[in-house]
Design a protein around this motif. Structure first.
Motif, PDB file in Angstrom:
ATOM      1  N   VAL A  24      -5.752  -3.429 -23.947  1.00 43.84           N
ATOM      2  CA  VAL A  24      -4.564  -4.073 -23.394  1.00 43.84           C
ATOM      3  C   VAL A  24      -4.847  -5.438 -22.788  1.00 43.84           C
ATOM      4  O   VAL A  24      -4.284  -6.452 -23.189  1.00 43.84           O
ATOM      5  CB  VAL A  24      -3.857  -3.181 -22.365  1.00 43.84           C
ATOM      6  CG1 VAL A  24      -2.892  -2.259 -23.065  1.00 43.84           C
ATOM      7  CG2 VAL A  24      -4.843  -2.426 -21.533  1.00 43.84           C
ATOM      8  N   ARG A  25      -5.758  -5.466 -21.845  1.00 43.84           N
ATOM      9  CA  ARG A  25      -5.934  -6.725 -21.120  1.00 43.84           C
ATOM     10  C   ARG A  25      -7.356  -7.222 -21.316  1.00 43.84           C
ATOM     11  O   ARG A  25      -8.309  -6.494 -21.101  1.00 43.84           O
ATOM     12  CB  ARG A  25      -5.657  -6.503 -19.642  1.00 43.84           C
ATOM     13  CG  ARG A  25      -5.326  -7.776 -18.897  1.00 43.84           C
ATOM     14  CD  ARG A  25      -4.878  -7.451 -17.498  1.00 43.84           C
ATOM     15  NE  ARG A  25      -5.223  -6.060 -17.129  1.00 43.84           N
ATOM     16  CZ  ARG A  25      -5.600  -5.711 -15.916  1.00 43.84           C
ATOM     17  NH1 ARG A  25      -5.679  -6.596 -14.963  1.00 43.84           N
ATOM     18  NH2 ARG A  25      -5.893  -4.445 -15.636  1.00 43.84           N
TER      19      ARG A  25
ATOM     20  N   GLU B 139      -2.064   8.873 -22.735  1.00 47.38           N
ATOM     21  CA  GLU B 139      -0.693   9.302 -22.483  1.00 47.38           C
ATOM     22  C   GLU B 139      -0.306   9.097 -21.016  1.00 47.38           C
ATOM     23  O   GLU B 139       0.800   8.718 -20.690  1.00 47.38           O
ATOM     24  CB  GLU B 139      -0.572  10.782 -22.876  1.00 47.38           C
ATOM     25  CG  GLU B 139       0.826  11.311 -22.952  1.00 47.38           C
ATOM     26  CD  GLU B 139       1.687  10.599 -24.000  1.00 47.38           C
ATOM     27  OE1 GLU B 139       2.910  10.749 -23.898  1.00 47.38           O
ATOM     28  OE2 GLU B 139       1.156   9.905 -24.893  1.00 47.38           O
ATOM     29  N   GLN B 140      -1.266   9.337 -20.124  1.00 42.66           N
ATOM     30  CA  GLN B 140      -0.994   9.202 -18.688  1.00 42.66           C
ATOM     31  C   GLN B 140      -1.212   7.772 -18.192  1.00 42.66           C
ATOM     32  O   GLN B 140      -1.225   7.526 -16.992  1.00 42.66           O
ATOM     33  CB  GLN B 140      -1.909  10.156 -17.896  1.00 42.66           C
ATOM     34  CG  GLN B 140      -1.480  11.607 -18.027  1.00 42.66           C
ATOM     35  CD  GLN B 140      -2.570  12.544 -17.538  1.00 42.66           C
ATOM     36  OE1 GLN B 140      -3.393  13.038 -18.298  1.00 42.66           O
ATOM     37  NE2 GLN B 140      -2.580  12.784 -16.240  1.00 42.66           N
TER      38      GLN B 140
ATOM     39  N   ILE C  50       1.996   9.959 -10.215  1.00 44.80           N
ATOM     40  CA  ILE C  50       1.041  10.341 -11.287  1.00 44.80           C
ATOM     41  C   ILE C  50       0.533  11.760 -11.042  1.00 44.80           C
ATOM     42  O   ILE C  50       0.494  12.587 -11.943  1.00 44.80           O
ATOM     43  CB  ILE C  50      -0.142   9.353 -11.368  1.00 44.80           C
ATOM     44  CG1 ILE C  50       0.345   7.953 -11.757  1.00 44.80           C
ATOM     45  CG2 ILE C  50      -1.176   9.845 -12.381  1.00 44.80           C
ATOM     46  CD1 ILE C  50      -0.744   6.898 -11.815  1.00 44.80           C
TER      47      ILE C  50
ATOM     48  N   ARG D 267       0.723   6.621  -6.968  1.00 43.65           N
ATOM     49  CA  ARG D 267      -0.319   7.619  -7.219  1.00 43.65           C
ATOM     50  C   ARG D 267       0.214   9.034  -7.045  1.00 43.65           C
ATOM     51  O   ARG D 267      -0.165   9.935  -7.786  1.00 43.65           O
ATOM     52  CB  ARG D 267      -1.505   7.356  -6.299  1.00 43.65           C
ATOM     53  CG  ARG D 267      -2.290   6.156  -6.779  1.00 43.65           C
ATOM     54  CD  ARG D 267      -3.254   5.627  -5.771  1.00 43.65           C
ATOM     55  NE  ARG D 267      -3.884   4.426  -6.304  1.00 43.65           N
ATOM     56  CZ  ARG D 267      -4.612   3.599  -5.580  1.00 43.65           C
ATOM     57  NH1 ARG D 267      -4.804   3.831  -4.294  1.00 43.65           N
ATOM     58  NH2 ARG D 267      -5.150   2.534  -6.134  1.00 43.65           N
TER      59      ARG D 267
ATOM     60  N   TYR E 130       7.109   3.420 -18.124  1.00 46.13           N
ATOM     61  CA  TYR E 130       6.288   2.224 -17.881  1.00 46.13           C
ATOM     62  C   TYR E 130       6.898   1.044 -18.611  1.00 46.13           C
ATOM     63  O   TYR E 130       7.556   1.199 -19.636  1.00 46.13           O
ATOM     64  CB  TYR E 130       4.860   2.444 -18.385  1.00 46.13           C
ATOM     65  CG  TYR E 130       4.042   3.352 -17.488  1.00 46.13           C
ATOM     66  CD1 TYR E 130       3.225   2.810 -16.501  1.00 46.13           C
ATOM     67  CD2 TYR E 130       4.107   4.734 -17.617  1.00 46.13           C
ATOM     68  CE1 TYR E 130       2.488   3.633 -15.671  1.00 46.13           C
ATOM     69  CE2 TYR E 130       3.374   5.564 -16.784  1.00 46.13           C
ATOM     70  CZ  TYR E 130       2.564   5.014 -15.815  1.00 46.13           C
ATOM     71  OH  TYR E 130       1.835   5.816 -14.988  1.00 46.13           O
TER      72      TYR E 130
ATOM     73  N   PHE F  34       1.444  -6.445 -21.889  1.00 49.55           N
ATOM     74  CA  PHE F  34      -0.012  -6.430 -21.770  1.00 49.55           C
ATOM     75  C   PHE F  34      -0.506  -5.616 -20.586  1.00 49.55           C
ATOM     76  O   PHE F  34      -1.575  -5.049 -20.607  1.00 49.55           O
ATOM     77  CB  PHE F  34      -0.544  -7.862 -21.667  1.00 49.55           C
ATOM     78  CG  PHE F  34      -0.519  -8.569 -22.989  1.00 49.55           C
ATOM     79  CD1 PHE F  34      -1.301  -8.104 -24.037  1.00 49.55           C
ATOM     80  CD2 PHE F  34       0.302  -9.662 -23.190  1.00 49.55           C
ATOM     81  CE1 PHE F  34      -1.270  -8.736 -25.272  1.00 49.55           C
ATOM     82  CE2 PHE F  34       0.339 -10.293 -24.415  1.00 49.55           C
ATOM     83  CZ  PHE F  34      -0.452  -9.836 -25.457  1.00 49.55           C
TER      84      PHE F  34
ATOM     85  N   ASP G 143       0.818  -1.203   0.000  1.00 53.75           N
ATOM     86  CA  ASP G 143       0.000   0.000   0.000  1.00 53.75           C
ATOM     87  C   ASP G 143       0.863   1.270   0.000  1.00 53.75           C
ATOM     88  O   ASP G 143       0.511   2.278  -0.596  1.00 53.75           O
ATOM     89  CB  ASP G 143      -0.955   0.001   1.198  1.00 53.75           C
ATOM     90  CG  ASP G 143      -1.987  -1.112   1.095  1.00 53.75           C
ATOM     91  OD1 ASP G 143      -2.273  -1.542  -0.046  1.00 53.75           O
ATOM     92  OD2 ASP G 143      -2.498  -1.561   2.136  1.00 53.75           O
TER      93      ASP G 143
ATOM     94  N   TYR H  66      -5.206   8.081  -9.740  1.00 54.42           N
ATOM     95  CA  TYR H  66      -5.722   6.780 -10.193  1.00 54.42           C
ATOM     96  C   TYR H  66      -5.419   6.619 -11.676  1.00 54.42           C
ATOM     97  O   TYR H  66      -5.393   7.589 -12.425  1.00 54.42           O
ATOM     98  CB  TYR H  66      -7.246   6.727 -10.025  1.00 54.42           C
ATOM     99  CG  TYR H  66      -7.728   6.263  -8.677  1.00 54.42           C
ATOM    100  CD1 TYR H  66      -7.377   5.007  -8.192  1.00 54.42           C
ATOM    101  CD2 TYR H  66      -8.577   7.059  -7.917  1.00 54.42           C
ATOM    102  CE1 TYR H  66      -7.856   4.571  -6.964  1.00 54.42           C
ATOM    103  CE2 TYR H  66      -9.056   6.631  -6.691  1.00 54.42           C
ATOM    104  CZ  TYR H  66      -8.697   5.384  -6.215  1.00 54.42           C
ATOM    105  OH  TYR H  66      -9.166   4.949  -5.013  1.00 54.42           O
ATOM    106  N   ASN H  67      -5.238   5.375 -12.105  1.00 50.44           N
ATOM    107  CA  ASN H  67      -5.010   5.153 -13.536  1.00 50.44           C
ATOM    108  C   ASN H  67      -6.128   4.336 -14.170  1.00 50.44           C
ATOM    109  O   ASN H  67      -5.959   3.711 -15.191  1.00 50.44           O
ATOM    110  CB  ASN H  67      -3.643   4.509 -13.780  1.00 50.44           C
ATOM    111  CG  ASN H  67      -3.529   3.168 -13.089  1.00 50.44           C
ATOM    112  OD1 ASN H  67      -4.501   2.677 -12.524  1.00 50.44           O
ATOM    113  ND2 ASN H  67      -2.368   2.574 -13.143  1.00 50.44           N
TER     114      ASN H  67
ATOM    115  N   ASP I  76      -6.661  -1.391  -0.522  1.00 49.62           N
ATOM    116  CA  ASP I  76      -7.359  -1.779  -1.727  1.00 49.62           C
ATOM    117  C   ASP I  76      -8.847  -1.896  -1.375  1.00 49.62           C
ATOM    118  O   ASP I  76      -9.239  -2.775  -0.629  1.00 49.62           O
ATOM    119  CB  ASP I  76      -6.813  -3.156  -2.132  1.00 49.62           C
ATOM    120  CG  ASP I  76      -7.011  -3.411  -3.601  1.00 49.62           C
ATOM    121  OD1 ASP I  76      -7.517  -2.519  -4.290  1.00 49.62           O
ATOM    122  OD2 ASP I  76      -6.659  -4.514  -4.033  1.00 49.62           O
TER     123      ASP I  76
ATOM    124  N   ASP J  94     -11.729   0.484  -6.417  1.00 51.46           N
ATOM    125  CA  ASP J  94     -10.538   1.298  -6.205  1.00 51.46           C
ATOM    126  C   ASP J  94     -10.149   1.992  -7.504  1.00 51.46           C
ATOM    127  O   ASP J  94      -9.127   1.691  -8.102  1.00 51.46           O
ATOM    128  CB  ASP J  94      -9.401   0.415  -5.686  1.00 51.46           C
ATOM    129  CG  ASP J  94      -8.375   1.212  -4.896  1.00 51.46           C
ATOM    130  OD1 ASP J  94      -8.650   2.381  -4.584  1.00 51.46           O
ATOM    131  OD2 ASP J  94      -7.292   0.663  -4.595  1.00 51.46           O
TER     132      ASP J  94
END
Lengths: 231, 617
Positions: B361-362, B335-336, A31, A28, A39, A43, A21, B306-307, B255, B259
């Motif tokens: 992607v997945r 891009e991010q 970001i 985060r 990165y 996949f 965590d 968050y992504n 988590d 999330d």
């Protein structure tokens, strides 16, 4: 590519979060700070960051290290400023530097950790405490049974103790200073050392109330001892 | 401020549930505000933190300079034991102040099975359980969320309940409480309750009396004071583009269940599935503008880190500008490293195209909800999906490279026969066959999840009796025997939990004593199978001489007074009855936003219009 190494803290405010965590809190923050982080391909791309050594739930630290791989080199001070504004309470930046060339991973080079354990006393007489610490320090070997979900495992603790434990008396509590080696084949947690002290050397402390603080992580050899940002 | 003992936190699992300090959490000095609010969801942190409504209210309330809003969730059983042993009262995560020192405690009531946790939390907080026992020094206990549309079983424990959307009504409540406090709490507790009862959408149960017939049915529910309305009608926000959204949600360390960023495209759903309570409660459909959604999404990525963005609505694939929105979200945020996910899919090939787009992607599994196994049954519930829709969608998914499909169903729907139940198995096998046809080999994995249907208030099925628990179990066994293929995983819900949920969903005020008894005997976390104590509940019913079957499994007549008839979602009883009758004759009702109005009464009754940007383009 540029590798930015940071010295950061895990403070009182986030003492009880796990290492995983803690790592995602950093992700985060990175970001939010819009650092040009790299990165992985593939996949399920993940951020290229790595830590030196995991910290257990309940342990604070003044010396955590993280490597952040960046797509481009931006000004260190600027990166730190942006990141500072994005960090949750409990994570502070104490140092930052770009690592030059192809440096080995933090995990591979850090081999010594120092800790302070603060724990309330259950005995009035400090002499009893001093005795059990001395017995531990003088013991040839101390076998400790580590219990994990995977089962029980017997570990010899003393092989990981870099120095004898030292002791400071506080008001109704005691502070122990530990230096523990991190080796490619394993290590021991400070809480486990205290567990052994209580179980096998009759250290009269209230182990439920222990507080552990990591004071340093080092790259240490016969000649010198440096922190990962001092490289 | 509470001091948290390391010995306590070292001992409990996931101590970070109880320590706060998360990113975007807001700590205010209580001396500088006039109203303090503890926002709560009566479940564990990971569930409570995932609730969108509370995120929105947290931001709206904290935007007010005069208000401090903080959070509190149900401590897990280990933490509860530690707190009780050490006499630590329930406290909020921001200031670590006891909940009983707050002016308002708001509970989000999402699910009947969380009622025992409400009592437990009040008790842990040191707040008297019954509204009648609280004086003006105690917090005002407010309930919100879908359960308030029949919160009669918890009516005695709440000072007031808010029907409908909270954005605007909470501001009205804060203003009322603030002026009451400033005026020296005039007329004490009954003073503030009476003024709250005059705010639209606010129901103060203690100002209404319920009388019963000898046969146990409700005779009438009438106000016991002249200031309050005969019927309380829900609040709706007319234009979602004009209210604040949770653009700075708290980012947890743990988590949690959801999330990720939740981007709410619209509220309401006009598909008209007859079992669906949310479809009625959240009417009418009101879309946000795509350009606003894009702006909100960017703000949230910046404020959280968050992504992943989840497009959350009752049926996100129905958003009129969805393809363009997905394109612009992905274009601007790729891009991010931000990905977009669609949690609910409509069963058609259009959805598969979209799913393919967002999951570049997945490829995780795809989820569809046919809800029923036979066409007849799907017509009864007005699902509006055909066997062919489903086959086309699954085929498209297999062609696009998916091989894992999850199918959601219910059993115990009105008029259901064994043939309908077995239709679920037929459908599962059909999906396996389709894969083999397309790929020329076996290899699909199908998960079949079947829940037990619970008739809910304010739906066309509110008059139907629920299946008995042993009837559910018989049908589960029937299906289990038919689903003997290693490629199929069969999950089903506990019938006894659904029975209790059914009793409370359509219960009346008399169930309050059952709840109290069950909680006293140890009921809590009833939604968690490992803590659900069926026998404790049945004993409580027996002790109180109340029959749970009367509430759960009894068929009602149309002229029966329902315990929630004084609470209005805007949809008329005539509409619900008409839908019931169409269900029995297997007739479909169209989607009112694409075809013609089905006269549910919501738009004219509430003075709100359907907002669908696609239809205006």
């Amino acid at each position: 590519m540029a590798k930015l190494r940071l010295e950061i803290t895990k403070g009182e405010e986030i003492r009880y979060i796990s290492h995983l965590d803690y790592a995602s809190a950093m992700e985060r923050a990175i970001i939010r700070a819009k650092l040009p982080v790299a990165y992985s391909e593939g996949f399920n791309p993940h951020m290229k960051i790595s830590f030196a050594s995991a910290l257990a739930v309940g342990v604070t630290s003044q010396a955590e290290y993280i490597d952040i791989e960046c797509k481009e080199e931006i000004d260190v001070n600027q990166a730190v400023e942006h990141l500072k504004a994005s960090l949750p309470m409990g994570i502070r930046i104490k140092g930052a530097a770009y690592m030059q060339g192809n440096v080995p991973a933090l995990m591979a080079i850090v081999n010594l950790a120092t800790y302070e354990i603060t724990v309330p006393l259950l005995a009035e007489d400090i002499g009893i405490i001093e005795d059990s610490i001395r017995w531990f320090n003088e013991a040839e070997a101390v076998l400790y049974t580590r219990e994990s979900p995977k089962g029980k495992k017997e570990i010899e603790i003393k092989q990981y103790m870099a120095k004898p434990i030292t002791l400071t008396a506080l008001d109704k509590a005691v502070r122990l200073i530990l230096e523990i080696q991190i080796t490619p084949t394993g290590s021991i947690k400070p809480g486990e050392v205290l567990g052994a002290l209580v179980a096998m050397f009759d250290l009269p402390v209230d182990i439920d109330n222990l507080l552990i603080h990591r004071t340093g992580l080092y790259i240490s050899n016969a000649n010198r001892q440096v922190s990962p940002v001092e490289l | 401020m509470i001091t948290l003992d390391p010995a306590m936190l070292n001992r409990v699992i996931k101590p970070a549930r109880y320590t706060g300090n998360e990113w975007n959490s807001i700590k205010k000095d209580h001396d500088t505000v006039s109203v303090t609010v503890a926002l709560s969801l009566p479940d564990v942190y990971e569930v409570g933190m995932s609730n969108l409504g509370l995120k929105i209210l947290y931001q709206i309330l904290n935007n007010r300079e005069d208000t401090a809003a903080e959070r509190v969730y149900a401590p897990w059983v280990d933490m509860e034991a530690e707190m009780r042993e050490r006499n630590i009262p329930l406290y909020t995560l921001e200031s670590l102040k006891p909940v009983r020192e707050f002016d308002i405690v708001g509970f989000s009531l999402q699910y009947e099975m969380s009622y025992s946790n409400v009592l437990n939390m009040l008790d842990l907080a040191g707040i008297p359980l019954f509204t009648a026992e609280r004086d003006e020094h105690m917090p005002i206990i407010i309930g919100g969320g879908p359960c308030t549309f029949n919160a009669e079983p918890v009516a005695d424990f709440f000072d007031c309940l808010v029907l409908g959307e909270g954005e605007e009504v909470m501001e009205d409540i804060i203003a009322a409480v603030s002026s009451w406090k400033k005026a020296g709490k005039i007329n004490g507790r009954s003073g503030i309750l009476k003024s709250l009862a005059q705010i639209g959408g606010v129901y103060v149960p203690s100002l209404y009396d319920v009388t019963y017939h000898e046969n146990g049915m409700v005779a009438e529910v009438l106000p016991n004071c002249p200031e309050v309305p005969l019927v309380v009608t829900k609040r709706v926000v007319k234009d979602l583009n004009k209210v604040e959204y949770a653009t700075r949600p708290i980012v947890p360390f743990l988590d949690i269940v959801h999330d990720r960023i939740m981007l709410e495209l619209f509220r309401g759903c006009t598909r008209g599935c007859r079992f669906c309570q949310a479809g009625v409660l959240y009417r009418p459909v009101r879309e946000r503008r795509p350009e606003l959604l894009l702006k909100m999404a960017k703000e949230m990525v910046d404020s959280t880190g968050y992504n992943e963005i989840s497009l959350t609505s009752l049926s996100s694939a129905d958003y009129s500008c969805l393809p363009d929105l997905v394109d612009s979200l992905m274009g601007e945020l790729k891009e991010q490293g931000v990905s977009v996910s669609l949690p609910s899919l409509r069963i058609d090939s259009f959805s598969i195209d979209l799913a393919q787009k967002v999951q570049q992607v997945r490829k995780s599994g795809l989820t569809f909800a046919p809800e029923a196994g036979s066409q007849r049954m799907r017509d009864v519930i007005n699902k509006g999906v055909t066997q062919k829709n489903l086959e086309d969608a699954v085929s498209a998914a297999f062609q696009a490279g998916w091989s894992t499909v999850k199918l959601y169903f219910m059993m115990g729907l009105p008029t259901e026969t064994d043939e309908d139940v077995l239709g679920i198995a037929d459908l599962a096998y059909k999906v396996l066959d389709l894969y083999k046809e397309i790929k020329g080999r076996r290899g699909a994995k199908v998960t079949v999840s079947v829940s037990c249907f619970v008739p809910k208030p304010h739906t066309p099925f509110q008059w139907f009796g629920q299946d008995l628990a042993n009837e559910f179990e018989r049908k589960q066994q029937l299906l289990k025997a038919r689903l003997r293929d290693r490629s199929i995983t069969f999950n089903w819900h506990d019938a006894r939990t659904s029975f209790l949920e059914g009793a409370f969903a359509r219960g009346d005020r008399r169930l309050g004593q059952v709840l109290l008894k069950a909680w006293q005997n140890g009921a809590r976390f009833d939604g968690w199978s490992e803590y659900f104590k069926y026998d404790v509940w049945m004993d409580a019913f027996k002790t109180c001489e109340i029959d749970p079957y009367f509430y759960a499994t009894r068929h009602r007549d149309f002229d029966e007074v329902m315990p929630w008839d004084h609470l209005s979602s805007g949809a008329s009883k005539q509409f619900l009855q008409r839908e019931y009758e169409q269900a029995v004759t297997e007739e479909l009702t169209c989607d009112c936003r694409r075809e013609h109005c089905s006269a549910c009464g919501v738009c004219p009754g509430l003075g709100v219009e359907v907002l669908d940007w696609g239809s205006r383009a």
